[in-house]
Motif scaffolding. Structure first.
Motif, short mmCIF file in Angstrom:
data_model
loop_
_atom_site.label_atom_id
_atom_site.label_comp_id
_atom_site.label_asym_id
_atom_site.label_seq_id
_atom_site.Cartn_x
_atom_site.Cartn_y
_atom_site.Cartn_z
N GLU A 43 5.69 14.83 5.53
CA GLU A 43 4.29 14.43 5.45
C GLU A 43 3.50 15.35 4.51
O GLU A 43 2.49 14.93 3.94
N GLY A 95 -4.60 4.35 3.03
CA GLY A 95 -4.17 4.93 1.76
C GLY A 95 -4.51 4.01 0.60
O GLY A 95 -5.39 3.15 0.69
N PHE A 104 4.73 14.19 0.72
CA PHE A 104 4.51 12.82 0.25
C PHE A 104 3.36 12.81 -0.77
O PHE A 104 2.23 13.23 -0.48
N TYR A 112 6.27 5.55 2.81
CA TYR A 112 6.50 6.79 3.56
C TYR A 112 7.75 6.77 4.43
O TYR A 112 8.50 7.77 4.44
N LYS A 149 0.86 -1.19 0.00
CA LYS A 149 0.00 0.00 0.00
C LYS A 149 0.89 1.23 0.00
O LYS A 149 2.09 1.18 0.29
N SER A 150 0.29 2.36 -0.33
CA SER A 150 1.08 3.58 -0.52
C SER A 150 1.83 3.99 0.74
O SER A 150 2.95 4.51 0.67
N GLU A 151 1.27 3.76 1.92
CA GLU A 151 1.91 4.17 3.16
C GLU A 151 3.23 3.44 3.41
O GLU A 151 4.08 3.92 4.17
N ASP A 152 3.39 2.28 2.76
CA ASP A 152 4.62 1.51 2.98
C ASP A 152 5.85 2.25 2.44
O ASP A 152 6.98 1.95 2.84
N ARG A 200 -2.37 8.69 2.00
CA ARG A 200 -2.05 8.15 3.34
C ARG A 200 -3.29 8.21 4.22
O ARG A 200 -4.24 8.94 3.95
N LYS A 201 -3.21 7.46 5.30
CA LYS A 201 -4.31 7.48 6.27
C LYS A 201 -4.35 8.85 6.94
O LYS A 201 -3.33 9.39 7.36
N ASP A 202 -5.56 9.43 7.01
CA ASP A 202 -5.72 10.71 7.71
C ASP A 202 -7.10 10.75 8.33
O ASP A 202 -7.78 9.71 8.45
#
Length: 847
Positions: free
Chosen positions: A722, A737, A725, A628, A623-626, A729-731
């Motif tokens: 942040e 994400g 990026f 970050y 996933k995209s957060e990986d 991402r999770k927000d």
């Protein structure tokens, strides 16, 4: 190009004046061995320098000179958009040179004239004007058949001669001049001592009432000398203000009237145009035109760059225009005046078409069915041929000739808006009077029809175009356009040439000074500067020049490293290198087969051997957060890397600047010592001590490094990974994400990417592009801070160097150091010795 060269002349003249201000006004009174010729030389030198600066700082001047009764006053009103805004005398026997300074204003509003300034002739100007008038009096005396005029030296003798001559002859032209001479001398006797050389601000009411004089009695042949206006009571001291009556009485002594006129851009748009001033000269050519007026006009004419000659269309073919041209040519010998001249035919709407049936001939030409030829039109309308021929005598270019009707131009302006007034209520009442413009408008229509016929036959017809412009608004808009174009294409060039002539004359005066100094030197008196002073002065001037050139280029190029690569490019390359080497890409590409990525868990022996829990992240990004953590780590590393590169670039930049002034830096550091500051403060004061302190810091840019780096560190913007990026991402609004197609968490019902490998490459490019954009912006912001700090330092150092160059005594004190001159040479003599060698081609003037 001309503007830069004119600025060079300005600096040259100002430098000469600065040096002269450090020299006694009359050096011969200081020492008995100084020749009095030096005093006269310095007076001429100052005058030449002041003239050079005056020309170099003045806008382009457009002189408006016309035949008497050519409609010049009304033309000026039409150009500025208000018929009678200017307090210009209609009296044909006297007038003033009026300088009109145009100030544009926004919105469609009525033109306003204000800030009236009256300048009086200097005593020298009065004497020059008087000599001019006496020469003309001598010529008219001979023409009247009287004995030659004797040599007259004092005013009383001149007045007595005027009375004797008046009683001996009733010659009209001679009596006009005699009356003018008497009024001029009596005004000077009463007001000269108190008012000559002065200038006064007056309000609009005083200007209008005081500058529009009542006419003198015209029956001058029957007038007795005793009936001429008597002398006024002598004014003991300069007045605090200029009331109307005093303005009228002192009128003959006025040199020029300056007026500020605010004009709407809707009326005359100056956007992008070079600055210029309109100079209105008194009407010339009438039998009773004043000799004073002619003197003032010719004096100012010598310094105009564009000339508008206005002919009288009501009386075409008059020889008065030729007399004006001859006067102008005599004032500017050796110049081709035709390149400076625009020609206007005033009162063209009053062209005498009634005589010899010219209007009927005009009607026949308009109604003719055959194509019209310009030559045929001029052949049949002889009065028009005469008018165009008279105008062509002043210029070889037909497009510089305009056929004018200021009344039609003002009438056109009055139609555009009821809120914008084209003149006073009295003038507007005349415009509205029945049949007031009937003939002008009738002919305007006919000229329009003739123009159309001519342009149909030949679109390039000069006469066709001239008549077309006339038919639009009396050619007023076209004249404005011509004036602006002439200023841009010829006026600035002419101003440069005029200023260069003044600068060359200044060089000649310096040569004369050099000869006098050489004579003094031959007497055994040392006149040259010491070697220490010469070297110290050169070091200061070179330092000033180098720093100013550096300041000009500051901000034009970004910071660079020692290899001359831009810091932003270096940082960007490092960023790309680091991102390309992320382990995540290797893991993903290793799992790609035929473009698709497949995840398989460790099983069996491989799982037992290589699974170390969460100690090392060797799992594939799903996933995209990986991405970050790697992104944040890289950004922070690059932030530190960029900071180091910028700091090093600043060090390199200052080091390079220091090397460019290596000789000056070494000389100053060898001869300047911090302990000298206390001595300078004791001998000169705090201001001079501060100049020395700044000189110590300013002579080596390497001393600025620590302060600049410390300052940018305190203001350095921070980078927030942040915020940079680019992937989801999770927000607060999203629980997770983006989930990639190869992730086990990906729902089988959602659409999938056709080729995982291409998708990964696009992800990588997106991350690189986004991070690059932010990091380049980060470097750019710090670069701007560096430039601002350098600008601030140079804004302290450069004025200090220039100020030191002006403080001759301090300059010599510092240069002398511990070894003052053994022979006491007057400081002012050394200054003059240096002054005589300055040239406008020197680096310190050109740079």
């Amino acid at each position: 190009m001309e503007i830069e060269q004119i600025d060079c002349f300005k600096k040259y003249g100002e430098l000469i004046l600065e040096k002269l201000n450090s020299v006694p006004q009359y050096p011969s009174k200081q020492e008995d061995w100084i020749p009095t010729s030096l005093d006269d030389c310095l007076v001429r030198l100052r005058e030449a320098a002041e003239k050079t600066v005056e020309l170099a700082t003045s806008p382009v001047r457009i002189g408006i000179m016309g035949e008497f009764s050519s409609g010049k006053t009304l033309l000026l009103g039409s150009l500025i958009g208000y018929a009678d805004a200017l307090p210009i005398s209609e009296n044909p026997t006297t007038g003033n040179v009026t300088a009109i300074h145009i100030v544009p204003q926004s919105g469609f509003v009525t033109t306003q004239a204000n800030n009236f300034r009256v300048e009086y002739l200097s005593h020298e100007g009065v004497n020059e004007c008087l000599q001019f008038m006496l020469q003309e009096a001598g010529r008219r005396t001979t023409a009247a058949g009287l004995p030659p005029m004797p040599a007259l030296h004092i005013n009383k003798d001149i007045l007595n001669w005027c009375e004797d001559t008046w009683n001996s002859s009733k010659n009209l032209e001679l009596r006009y001049l005699l009356r003018e001479l008497v009024l001029f001398l009596r005004a000077y006797q009463a007001y000269g001592e108190a008012m000559c050389g002065g200038h006064y601000q007056i309000d609009a009411v005083t200007a209008r009432e005081g500058l529009q004089l009542t006419e003198q009695p015209m029956a001058i042949q029957t007038l007795r000398f005793e009936d001429l206006p008597p002398s006024h009571i002598r004014l003991p001291s300069p007045p605090q203000r200029l009331p109307t009556k005093l303005l009228q009485n002192s009128f003959p002594l006025i040199r020029r009237v300056d007026i500020e006129v605010k004009i709407s851009r809707e009326i005359w748009d100056f956007t992008g145009a070079s600055e210029f001033v309109l100079l209105d000269f008194p009407g010339l050519g009438a039998a009773n035109s004043g000799a004073r007026d002619t003197f003032l006009s010719l004096r100012e004419l010598a310094e105009v760059q564009t000339i508008l000659v206005l002919l009288n269309g009501k009386t075409p073919g008059s020889d008065r225009a030729n007399k004006i041209f001859t006067m102008m040519q005599q004032q500017r010998p050796g110049q081709d005046l035709k390149d400076l001249i625009l020609v206007g035919v005033g009162r063209f709407d009053q062209l005498p078409l009634d005589s010899e049936g010219y209007e009927r001939e005009l009607d026949r030409l308009i109604e003719s069915s055959r194509l019209l030829d310009e030559k045929d039109v001029l052949y049949k309308l002889k009065v028009l041929q005469t008018t165009i021929d008279a105008a062509s005598a002043f210029t070889t270019q037909q497009d510089r000739i305009v056929l004018l009707s200021p009344l039609l131009g003002l009438a056109e302006l009055a139609k555009r808006s009821t809120n914008v007034k084209a003149g006073s209520p009295e003038f507007l009442a005349n415009l509205d009077y029945p049949n007031y413009l009937e003939r002008s408008k009738r002919l305007q229509e006919k000229w329009q029809l003739l123009s159309t016929r001519l342009l149909e036959s030949d679109p390039r017809s000069s006469l066709g175009k001239q008549l077309s412009y006339f038919a639009q608004d009396g050619s007023v808009a076209k004249l404005r356009e011509l004036m602006q174009n002439h200023v841009a294409n010829h006026g600035l060039k002419q101003l440069y040439q005029d200023t260069q002539r003044a600068a060359d004359h200044l060089l000649q005066q310096q040569e004369h000074l050099k000869n006098i100094i050489a004579e003094i030197h031959e007497q055994g008196i040392p006149t040259a500067d010491t070697q220490n002073l010469i070297e110290f002065r050169a070091a200061i001037e070179n330092l000033d020049k180098t720093y100013r050139n550096f300041q000009k280029t500051l901000g034009k190029e970004p910071l660079k490293d020692r290899r001359d690569d831009m810091v932003s490019d270096v940082v960007k390359d490092e960023l790309i290198f680091k991102i390309l080497n992320w382990n995540e890409w290797t893991l993903l590409f290793n799992k790609a087969h035929n473009g698709n990525i497949t995840i398989a868990e460790f099983k069996g022996a491989a799982g037992k051997l290589f699974d170390r829990g969460n100690r090392v992240n060797s799992s594939l990004p799903t996933k995209s957060e990986d991405f970050y953590p790697a992104f944040a780590k890289t950004v922070k590393e690059l932030e530190n890397y960029a900071r180091d590169r910028i700091h090093q670039a600043v060090v390199d930049l200052l080091s390079k600047l220091s090397q460019s002034i290596g000789a000056e830096r070494d000389y100053l550091q060898e001869n300047l010592h911090p302990e000298m500051e206390a001595d300078i403060e004791a001998n000169f004061g705090i201001e001079e001590a501060d100049i020395f302190y700044k000189l110590l810091l300013g002579c080596d840019p390497n001393q600025w490094q620590e302060a600049i780096i410390a300052e940018i560190n305190t203001k350095e913007p921070s980078i927030a990974p942040e915020m940079m990026f680019p992937l989801a991402r999770k927000d607060e609004k999203h629980n997770i994400g983006q989930i990639f197609d190869w992730s086990p968490e990906k729902s089988q019902d959602l659409p999938r990417t056709g080729n995982h490998q291409l998708f990964v490459l696009r992800l990588r490019d997106e991350i690189i592009a986004c991070a690059s954009l932010h990091l380049v912006q980060y470097v750019s912001e710090i670069n701007q801070q560096v430039n601002a700090e350098l600008e601030g330092i140079l804004d302290q150092v450069i004025p200090t160097l220039q100020n030191l160059s002006k403080k001759e005594a301090l300059l010599r004190y510092i240069a002398a150091g511990d070894s003052p001159s053994k022979i006491a040479i007057p400081a002012w003599l050394q200054i003059l010795s240096h002054l005589s060698t300055i040239s406008y081609v020197q680096d310190n003037v050109n740079s």
